[in-house]
Scaffold this motif. Sequence first.
Motif, PDB file in Angstrom:
ATOM      1  N   ILE A  50      25.171 -37.458  -4.526  1.00  0.00           N
ATOM      2  CA  ILE A  50      23.983 -36.789  -3.998  1.00  0.00           C
ATOM      3  C   ILE A  50      23.601 -35.609  -4.885  1.00  0.00           C
ATOM      4  O   ILE A  50      22.418 -35.357  -5.142  1.00  0.00           O
ATOM      5  N   TYR A  51      24.610 -34.918  -5.401  1.00  0.00           N
ATOM      6  CA  TYR A  51      24.326 -33.810  -6.321  1.00  0.00           C
ATOM      7  C   TYR A  51      23.641 -34.323  -7.591  1.00  0.00           C
ATOM      8  O   TYR A  51      22.732 -33.675  -8.128  1.00  0.00           O
ATOM      9  N   GLY A  52      24.063 -35.481  -8.065  1.00  0.00           N
ATOM     10  CA  GLY A  52      23.419 -36.077  -9.231  1.00  0.00           C
ATOM     11  C   GLY A  52      21.938 -36.305  -8.983  1.00  0.00           C
ATOM     12  O   GLY A  52      21.093 -36.085  -9.868  1.00  0.00           O
ATOM     13  N   LEU A  53      21.588 -36.742  -7.775  1.00  0.00           N
ATOM     14  CA  LEU A  53      20.179 -36.929  -7.418  1.00  0.00           C
ATOM     15  C   LEU A  53      19.467 -35.578  -7.284  1.00  0.00           C
ATOM     16  O   LEU A  53      18.314 -35.434  -7.708  1.00  0.00           O
ATOM     17  N   LEU A  54      20.155 -34.593  -6.719  1.00  0.00           N
ATOM     18  CA  LEU A  54      19.571 -33.269  -6.565  1.00  0.00           C
ATOM     19  C   LEU A  54      19.152 -32.686  -7.906  1.00  0.00           C
ATOM     20  O   LEU A  54      18.100 -32.051  -8.024  1.00  0.00           O
ATOM     21  N   ARG A  55      19.938 -32.924  -8.908  1.00  0.00           N
ATOM     22  CA  ARG A  55      19.643 -32.382 -10.241  1.00  0.00           C
ATOM     23  C   ARG A  55      18.383 -32.978 -10.845  1.00  0.00           C
ATOM     24  O   ARG A  55      17.811 -32.414 -11.785  1.00  0.00           O
ATOM     25  N   SER A  56      17.932 -34.108 -10.315  1.00  0.00           N
ATOM     26  CA  SER A  56      16.714 -34.739 -10.838  1.00  0.00           C
ATOM     27  C   SER A  56      15.464 -34.257 -10.105  1.00  0.00           C
ATOM     28  O   SER A  56      14.355 -34.676 -10.423  1.00  0.00           O
ATOM     29  N   THR A  57      15.638 -33.375  -9.109  1.00  0.00           N
ATOM     30  CA  THR A  57      14.512 -32.904  -8.306  1.00  0.00           C
ATOM     31  C   THR A  57      14.135 -31.477  -8.694  1.00  0.00           C
ATOM     32  O   THR A  57      14.773 -30.845  -9.533  1.00  0.00           O
ATOM     33  N   ARG A  58      13.107 -30.977  -8.022  1.00  0.00           N
ATOM     34  CA  ARG A  58      12.775 -29.558  -8.102  1.00  0.00           C
ATOM     35  C   ARG A  58      13.002 -28.978  -6.707  1.00  0.00           C
ATOM     36  O   ARG A  58      12.807 -29.661  -5.699  1.00  0.00           O
ATOM     37  N   ILE A  59      13.415 -27.716  -6.682  1.00  0.00           N
ATOM     38  CA  ILE A  59      13.903 -27.111  -5.440  1.00  0.00           C
ATOM     39  C   ILE A  59      13.106 -25.848  -5.099  1.00  0.00           C
ATOM     40  O   ILE A  59      12.717 -25.081  -5.994  1.00  0.00           O
ATOM     41  N   ALA A  60      12.895 -25.631  -3.803  1.00  0.00           N
ATOM     42  CA  ALA A  60      12.376 -24.361  -3.298  1.00  0.00           C
ATOM     43  C   ALA A  60      13.145 -24.018  -2.037  1.00  0.00           C
ATOM     44  O   ALA A  60      13.570 -24.915  -1.304  1.00  0.00           O
ATOM     45  N   VAL A  61      13.334 -22.724  -1.795  1.00  0.00           N
ATOM     46  CA  VAL A  61      14.072 -22.315  -0.602  1.00  0.00           C
ATOM     47  C   VAL A  61      13.241 -21.369   0.256  1.00  0.00           C
ATOM     48  O   VAL A  61      12.404 -20.611  -0.250  1.00  0.00           O
ATOM     49  N   LEU A  62      13.480 -21.455   1.544  1.00  0.00           N
ATOM     50  CA  LEU A  62      12.871 -20.577   2.547  1.00  0.00           C
ATOM     51  C   LEU A  62      14.001 -19.814   3.229  1.00  0.00           C
ATOM     52  O   LEU A  62      15.012 -20.411   3.618  1.00  0.00           O
TER      53      LEU A  62
ATOM     54  N   ARG B 103      20.023 -23.301 -10.913  1.00  0.00           N
ATOM     55  CA  ARG B 103      18.874 -22.453 -11.254  1.00  0.00           C
ATOM     56  C   ARG B 103      17.790 -23.190 -12.038  1.00  0.00           C
ATOM     57  O   ARG B 103      16.602 -22.920 -11.868  1.00  0.00           O
ATOM     58  N   TYR B 104      18.174 -24.147 -12.865  1.00  0.00           N
ATOM     59  CA  TYR B 104      17.180 -24.857 -13.675  1.00  0.00           C
ATOM     60  C   TYR B 104      16.223 -25.687 -12.825  1.00  0.00           C
ATOM     61  O   TYR B 104      15.091 -25.940 -13.228  1.00  0.00           O
ATOM     62  N   ALA B 105      16.671 -26.123 -11.656  1.00  0.00           N
ATOM     63  CA  ALA B 105      15.872 -27.028 -10.831  1.00  0.00           C
ATOM     64  C   ALA B 105      14.842 -26.303  -9.973  1.00  0.00           C
ATOM     65  O   ALA B 105      13.934 -26.941  -9.436  1.00  0.00           O
ATOM     66  N   PHE B 106      14.954 -24.987  -9.852  1.00  0.00           N
ATOM     67  CA  PHE B 106      14.039 -24.267  -8.980  1.00  0.00           C
ATOM     68  C   PHE B 106      12.607 -24.259  -9.521  1.00  0.00           C
ATOM     69  O   PHE B 106      12.387 -24.153 -10.731  1.00  0.00           O
ATOM     70  N   PHE B 107      11.639 -24.376  -8.621  1.00  0.00           N
ATOM     71  CA  PHE B 107      10.250 -24.145  -8.989  1.00  0.00           C
ATOM     72  C   PHE B 107      10.137 -22.713  -9.481  1.00  0.00           C
ATOM     73  O   PHE B 107      10.647 -21.787  -8.855  1.00  0.00           O
ATOM     74  N   LYS B 108       9.431 -22.496 -10.590  1.00  0.00           N
ATOM     75  CA  LYS B 108       9.261 -21.163 -11.137  1.00  0.00           C
ATOM     76  C   LYS B 108       7.904 -21.026 -11.806  1.00  0.00           C
ATOM     77  O   LYS B 108       7.287 -22.035 -12.139  1.00  0.00           O
TER      78      LYS B 108
END
Length: 260
Positions: free
Chosen positions: A67-79, A201-206
């Motif tokens: 699942i982490y491998g898939l997470l690394r292919s996405t972009r992330i935002a947190v609330l 950190r690389y996956a976060f929207f910025k």
Amino acid sequence: MGYLYFDESIQERGEFIVGAFVYSDQDLSPAVDAAISKLGLVPKVDEYKSSAKMQGNKQSQQLRVAIYGLLRSTRIAVLVLPSRERASIGAEAAKALSKLIEANGLALERHAAFFDEGIEIPDSQIEALSERANGGCQIYTNQDSRLTSGIQVADLAAHYAGTVLAAQMGIATKKVKAGVNSGYDPDLEIELGFEIWARLRYAFFKQSREIDDDIDSSDVIGMATLNVRGFGLFVSDLCGSELSKAADQRFGTCYLGCIH
């Protein structure tokens, strides 16, 4: 078309909630189901849950890695919001979603957003999101993460982000060995929250670095530091000053250079 999945991590010790959006231009559910099948488990029955016991459970550990491998292919935002405002998470997530779409240049295409079970969004906000220009965002609430399995990726993202913020607040103090290929002595013990943030950190929207930005081009640190506030970090107005400050200190900017 884009796909967004949302789940939350409730951190009672820190009295906060971190919700995580993961974004992909592909439906993540088939990939999650494939990862589950590969481990001899049954898709739509078995699932990854961050709350499940990992120690001594090799199959669960392997699924987390997948699942982490898939997470690394996405972009992330947190609330981020206080845990006492749990009933408001759906409304706050909808506000964050609207800002996320606008700020990151995603408003020109249609999206589908899937929210985990128990997260209720007011009808007026669902309507507003679905009626946005260019097709809007179709909202699916109260989704079973076994069936809408892309939510399992958001589960891991929320769990990791919650751990990172707890570490920032001095609540989570667990340490892990740096390991091989880390850039550190493999036996060096480092804070788990830092180790997770260093990877995520690389996956976060910025915010992108504009050519006319008034950062001195000789400032190597400044040039490699991008703003995450309002792009990949959304702090609810319901937060107190201490929680807001901690969230901003940890997630508000992102240094993309080497941190060894």
